[in-house]
Motif scaffolding. Structure first.
Motif, PDB file in Angstrom:
ATOM      1  N   LEU B  12     -14.056  -8.067  95.999  1.00 30.18           N
ATOM      2  CA  LEU B  12     -15.144  -7.968  95.038  1.00 30.18           C
ATOM      3  C   LEU B  12     -16.384  -8.642  95.583  1.00 30.18           C
ATOM      4  CD1 LEU B  12     -13.276  -8.915  91.729  1.00 30.18           C
ATOM      5  CD2 LEU B  12     -13.802  -6.644  92.564  1.00 30.18           C
ATOM      6  N   THR B  13     -17.524  -8.193  95.111  1.00 31.52           N
ATOM      7  CA  THR B  13     -18.772  -8.826  95.525  1.00 31.52           C
ATOM      8  C   THR B  13     -18.955 -10.133  94.741  1.00 31.52           C
ATOM      9  OG1 THR B  13     -20.056  -7.765  93.797  1.00 31.52           O
ATOM     10  CG2 THR B  13     -19.808  -6.545  95.849  1.00 31.52           C
ATOM     11  N   PRO B  14     -19.799 -11.044  95.274  1.00 28.61           N
ATOM     12  CA  PRO B  14     -20.007 -12.324  94.579  1.00 28.61           C
ATOM     13  C   PRO B  14     -20.461 -12.127  93.128  1.00 28.61           C
ATOM     14  CG  PRO B  14     -21.037 -12.370  96.743  1.00 28.61           C
ATOM     15  CD  PRO B  14     -20.511 -10.992  96.550  1.00 28.61           C
ATOM     16  N   ASP B  15     -21.301 -11.132  92.891  1.00 24.33           N
ATOM     17  CA  ASP B  15     -21.749 -10.869  91.524  1.00 24.33           C
ATOM     18  C   ASP B  15     -20.591 -10.541  90.603  1.00 24.33           C
ATOM     19  OD1 ASP B  15     -24.321 -11.327  92.107  1.00 24.33           O
ATOM     20  OD2 ASP B  15     -24.962  -9.211  92.153  1.00 24.33           O
ATOM     21  N   GLN B  16     -19.672  -9.741  91.150  1.00 22.87           N
ATOM     22  CA  GLN B  16     -18.522  -9.341  90.346  1.00 22.87           C
ATOM     23  C   GLN B  16     -17.651 -10.545  90.019  1.00 22.87           C
ATOM     24  OE1 GLN B  16     -16.999  -6.252  92.958  1.00 22.87           O
ATOM     25  NE2 GLN B  16     -17.863  -4.663  91.638  1.00 22.87           N
ATOM     26  N   TRP B  17     -17.451 -11.403  91.057  1.00 19.50           N
ATOM     27  CA  TRP B  17     -16.650 -12.610  90.808  1.00 19.50           C
ATOM     28  C   TRP B  17     -17.299 -13.481  89.736  1.00 19.50           C
ATOM     29  CZ3 TRP B  17     -11.892 -12.578  91.869  1.00 19.50           C
ATOM     30  CH2 TRP B  17     -11.390 -12.028  93.053  1.00 19.50           C
ATOM     31  N   ASP B  18     -18.615 -13.585  89.790  1.00 19.19           N
ATOM     32  CA  ASP B  18     -19.310 -14.424  88.822  1.00 19.19           C
ATOM     33  C   ASP B  18     -19.011 -14.026  87.379  1.00 19.19           C
ATOM     34  OD1 ASP B  18     -20.422 -15.933  90.716  1.00 19.19           O
ATOM     35  OD2 ASP B  18     -22.428 -15.036  90.640  1.00 19.19           O
ATOM     36  N   VAL B  19     -18.853 -12.748  87.164  1.00 23.55           N
ATOM     37  CA  VAL B  19     -18.637 -12.289  85.796  1.00 23.55           C
ATOM     38  C   VAL B  19     -17.231 -12.607  85.309  1.00 23.55           C
ATOM     39  CG1 VAL B  19     -18.554 -10.264  84.298  1.00 23.55           C
ATOM     40  CG2 VAL B  19     -20.300 -10.439  86.049  1.00 23.55           C
ATOM     41  N   ILE B  20     -16.255 -12.413  86.196  1.00 28.20           N
ATOM     42  CA  ILE B  20     -14.883 -12.491  85.693  1.00 28.20           C
ATOM     43  C   ILE B  20     -14.187 -13.830  85.902  1.00 28.20           C
ATOM     44  CG2 ILE B  20     -14.409 -10.027  85.641  1.00 28.20           C
ATOM     45  CD1 ILE B  20     -13.280 -10.197  88.378  1.00 28.20           C
ATOM     46  N   THR B  21     -14.625 -14.596  86.899  1.00 33.99           N
ATOM     47  CA  THR B  21     -13.880 -15.842  87.136  1.00 33.99           C
ATOM     48  C   THR B  21     -13.961 -16.885  86.010  1.00 33.99           C
ATOM     49  OG1 THR B  21     -15.667 -16.402  88.638  1.00 33.99           O
ATOM     50  CG2 THR B  21     -13.548 -15.857  89.623  1.00 33.99           C
ATOM     51  N   PRO B  22     -15.023 -16.922  85.215  1.00 33.51           N
ATOM     52  CA  PRO B  22     -15.002 -17.928  84.148  1.00 33.51           C
ATOM     53  C   PRO B  22     -13.829 -17.778  83.180  1.00 33.51           C
ATOM     54  CG  PRO B  22     -17.211 -17.058  84.407  1.00 33.51           C
ATOM     55  CD  PRO B  22     -16.311 -16.230  85.270  1.00 33.51           C
ATOM     56  N   ALA B  23     -13.379 -16.560  82.948  1.00 35.51           N
ATOM     57  CA  ALA B  23     -12.346 -16.379  81.928  1.00 35.51           C
ATOM     58  C   ALA B  23     -11.002 -15.920  82.478  1.00 35.51           C
ATOM     59  CB  ALA B  23     -12.835 -15.383  80.884  1.00 35.51           C
ATOM     60  N   TYR B  24     -10.992 -15.434  83.730  1.00 39.77           N
ATOM     61  CA  TYR B  24      -9.755 -14.857  84.251  1.00 39.77           C
ATOM     62  C   TYR B  24      -9.352 -15.499  85.569  1.00 39.77           C
ATOM     63  CZ  TYR B  24     -10.875 -11.347  80.773  1.00 39.77           C
ATOM     64  OH  TYR B  24     -11.175 -10.718  79.608  1.00 39.77           O
ATOM     65  N   LYS B  25      -8.058 -15.471  85.872  1.00 42.70           N
ATOM     66  CA  LYS B  25      -7.580 -15.997  87.156  1.00 42.70           C
ATOM     67  C   LYS B  25      -6.398 -15.176  87.658  1.00 42.70           C
ATOM     68  CE  LYS B  25      -4.300 -19.156  85.096  1.00 42.70           C
ATOM     69  NZ  LYS B  25      -3.722 -20.477  85.071  1.00 42.70           N
ATOM     70  N   ASP B  26      -5.875 -15.566  88.827  1.00 40.09           N
ATOM     71  CA  ASP B  26      -4.715 -14.902  89.423  1.00 40.09           C
ATOM     72  C   ASP B  26      -4.892 -13.393  89.593  1.00 40.09           C
ATOM     73  OD1 ASP B  26      -3.630 -17.360  89.340  1.00 40.09           O
ATOM     74  OD2 ASP B  26      -2.220 -16.969  87.712  1.00 40.09           O
ATOM     75  N   PHE B  27      -5.876 -13.039  90.356  1.00 36.68           N
ATOM     76  CA  PHE B  27      -6.158 -11.618  90.528  1.00 36.68           C
ATOM     77  C   PHE B  27      -5.209 -10.967  91.504  1.00 36.68           C
ATOM     78  CE2 PHE B  27      -9.977 -13.698  89.233  1.00 36.68           C
ATOM     79  CZ  PHE B  27     -10.370 -12.914  88.162  1.00 36.68           C
ATOM     80  N   GLU B  28      -4.838  -9.750  91.197  1.00 38.03           N
ATOM     81  CA  GLU B  28      -3.933  -9.024  92.074  1.00 38.03           C
ATOM     82  C   GLU B  28      -4.240  -7.538  91.948  1.00 38.03           C
ATOM     83  OE1 GLU B  28       0.559  -8.877  91.591  1.00 38.03           O
ATOM     84  OE2 GLU B  28       0.082 -10.982  91.993  1.00 38.03           O
ATOM     85  N   LEU B  29      -4.536  -6.931  93.074  1.00 35.60           N
ATOM     86  CA  LEU B  29      -4.881  -5.511  93.047  1.00 35.60           C
ATOM     87  C   LEU B  29      -3.627  -4.686  92.776  1.00 35.60           C
ATOM     88  CD1 LEU B  29      -7.490  -3.926  93.548  1.00 35.60           C
ATOM     89  CD2 LEU B  29      -6.752  -3.617  95.895  1.00 35.60           C
ATOM     90  N   ILE B  30      -3.692  -3.753  91.845  1.00 40.65           N
ATOM     91  CA  ILE B  30      -2.504  -2.926  91.638  1.00 40.65           C
ATOM     92  C   ILE B  30      -2.726  -1.465  91.985  1.00 40.65           C
ATOM     93  CG2 ILE B  30      -1.192  -4.312  90.022  1.00 40.65           C
ATOM     94  CD1 ILE B  30      -2.544  -2.924  87.749  1.00 40.65           C
ATOM     95  N   ARG B  31      -3.943  -1.021  91.911  1.00 41.70           N
ATOM     96  CA  ARG B  31      -4.158   0.384  92.234  1.00 41.70           C
ATOM     97  C   ARG B  31      -5.565   0.543  92.757  1.00 41.70           C
ATOM     98  NH1 ARG B  31      -4.136   5.110  88.260  1.00 41.70           N
ATOM     99  NH2 ARG B  31      -3.882   3.531  86.695  1.00 41.70           N
ATOM    100  N   SER B  32      -5.670   1.211  93.871  1.00 41.23           N
ATOM    101  CA  SER B  32      -6.985   1.446  94.426  1.00 41.23           C
ATOM    102  C   SER B  32      -7.164   2.938  94.584  1.00 41.23           C
ATOM    103  CB  SER B  32      -7.106   0.748  95.775  1.00 41.23           C
ATOM    104  OG  SER B  32      -8.403   0.905  96.260  1.00 41.23           O
ATOM    105  N   GLU B  33      -8.112   3.491  93.875  1.00 43.23           N
ATOM    106  CA  GLU B  33      -8.282   4.945  93.924  1.00 43.23           C
ATOM    107  C   GLU B  33      -9.621   5.324  94.514  1.00 43.23           C
ATOM    108  OE1 GLU B  33      -7.663   6.471  90.056  1.00 43.23           O
ATOM    109  OE2 GLU B  33      -5.568   5.908  90.022  1.00 43.23           O
TER     110      GLU B  33
END
Lengths: 163, 319
Positions: B12-33
């Motif tokens: 993810l781009t830094p901007d994308q991380w900025d949005v989701i990291t405050p509330a979410y953790k333990d990221f794991e890709l499950i499907r890439s289309e």
């Protein structure tokens, strides 16, 4: 049966019908908000005729505007006008076919003021956030076909009211 | 039941991380289309430790100035109006600030898609799993159709399952990217969506005033696929699939599909018409009630095809 379903959906997302009165009792910006609302409704109708948009688009645009205003308002005239534009561009995208699938023009003019495309786009996001992305809303127009049938309207009447 | 292929941490781009990291953790890709459909990954909500699935929709650079794309409006708007145990629930919508590039859809998390499940080496016990599968899928579909929404893109990829003690505990329909809500007055619809393998014959023939029956057809194809363990109709374009359909079910005639000849002249070129095959011979594992339901779901004429509500009342699905 179709009608009942539509009716139920409409009720679920109905805006506060007397939001005007509520404004009067709570804020001093009422006059400004309502003056601008009527100006923007006027603008939406005018634009719809000029660009030959469908009637659904016009009704949906006004519906979005009313729902937005029943949830909040801006203190500046400029922002209120952008909301109006954004509601119409959103409605256009929802109701019209592919060729209108984007904010085509660079600038929008309302009387003497001009608004740029990016201001409108930013406002679209704001409107969506406020309305929580619930924008497929039955409008008066959807009910019209039922009422026409119920009233046994003939082709002439139907043509006069629908276009 | 099945191990998910772990693809690691999503890129993810830094901007994308900025949005989701405050509330979410333990990221794991499950499907890439690919960039067009958006990556799916699972993560945990920090506050409740709840596992959720997140889908990123990226708005292409050149479209950013054109406002919110219709596809996103449509997708999110429809999801927001739905609330049913057999439909994947949308929790929240997030977006990157200011210059909006990405929209994040946060869904509840369900482990396996039917597609992955069908690809496992273990043979499916259709007798045992087929009924609960179809019952849940059709009740989700019946709910959609009562709301006057057509899914238009049903395929094994878009049906999520979770298992408990080797039984389907949850089934969720997902991906409402091309769903359509039908409102009177009706206008012609686009016919160019979805995977041709699961497309109903009226779509392949180019009818634009189709209805909820197209979803029933897709579901029939999926049910047949579960039994055969391979897609019922295979091909990568419309005409190929149409030929396969006619080979199995026969060509439509004025008797079994009134009006077909006037809408589609080349039907008469099949002379004499192809005779339908015996479905019982094609699906030896299926009991007679199931065969009857399948043949009603795969009825060529959309108007005589069984509806989701009727199908739920069918003897095969009765408990």
């Amino acid at each position: 049966d179709s009608y009942q379903m539509l009716r139920k959906r409409e009720r679920r997302q109905v805006f506060i019908w007397n939001y005007a009165e509520r404004y009067f009792s709570t804020t001093k910006f009422t006059d400004l908000v309502f003056q601008q609302r009527s100006k923007m409704v006027h603008w939406i109708i005018e634009q719809s005729y000029r660009k030959h948009l469908r009637q659904e688009t016009m009704f949906l645009g006004i519906n979005l505007l009313d729902r937005f205003l029943s949830k909040g308002y801006f203190k500046a005239e400029r922002n209120l006008q952008i909301v109006g534009i954004a509601c119409l561009t959103l409605a256009t995208r929802i109701e019209e076919n592919q060729q209108y699938n984007r904010v085509g023009q660079k600038n929008f003019y309302i009387e003497k003021s001009a608004y740029s495309r990016c201001e409108v786009v930013a406002m679209e996001w704001m409107v969506q956030e406020v309305l929580e992305f619930e924008c497929f809303h039955p409008t008066i127009y959807n009910f019209l076909s039922f009422y026409l049938k119920a009233a046994n309207a003939d082709a002439v009447v139907e043509k006069r009211v629908t276009c | 039941m099945e191990e998910i292929v772990h693809l690691g941490i999503p890129f993810l781009t830094p901007d994308q991380w900025d949005v989701i990291t405050p509330a979410y953790k333990d990221f794991e890709l499950i499907r890439s289309e690919g960039p067009r459909f958006g990556d799916m990954f699972k993560c945990k909500l920090k506050s409740t430790k709840e596992v959720v699935a997140m889908k990123i929709l990226t708005i292409p650079e050149d479209q950013k100035s054109n406002g919110i794309p219709y596809s996103i409006l449509n997708h999110v708007s429809i999801l927001k109006t739905l609330n049913h145990p057999n439909i994947l629930k949308l929790h929240t919508v997030l977006r990157t600030d200011l210059d909006v590039e990405d929209v994040f859809l946060v869904f509840e998390y369900i482990d396996v898609s039917l597609k992955k499940f069908l690809a496992t080496p273990f043979p499916i016990d259709v007798i045992k799993l087929g009924k609960p599968f179809l019952r849940q899928a059709l009740s989700g579909l019946a709910y959609l159709h009562v709301q006057k929404i057509i899914h238009r893109n049903l395929k094994p990829n878009n049906i999520l399952l979770s298992f408990q003690n080797h039984e389907i505990s949850k089934l969720k329909l997902t991906d409402f990217g091309v769903a359509k809500s039908i409102e009177p007055p009706l206008s012609p619809y686009s016919i160019n969506m979805g995977n041709p393998c699961y497309k109903a014959p009226e779509l392949l023939l180019g009818f634009t005033n189709y209805s909820t029956a197209v979803d029933i057809w897709s579901m029939g194809c999926i049910f047949a696929e579960m039994i055969k363990l391979q897609p019922l109709f295979i091909g990568n374009d419309g005409p190929k699939i149409l030929t396969e359909i006619f080979c199995l079910l026969g060509t439509p005639t004025e008797e079994n599909w009134p009006g077909v000849a006037s809408l589609c002249s080349f039907i008469q070129a099949f002379d004499p018409p192809i005779k339908p095959k015996d479905l019982a011979a094609e699906f030896p594992k299926l009991e007679p009630d199931g065969l009857d339901l399948l043949s009603r779901m795969l009825c060529l004429c959309p108007n005589s095809r069984i509806s989701a509500v009727e199908a739920l009342e069918h003897p095969y699905l009765r408990p």
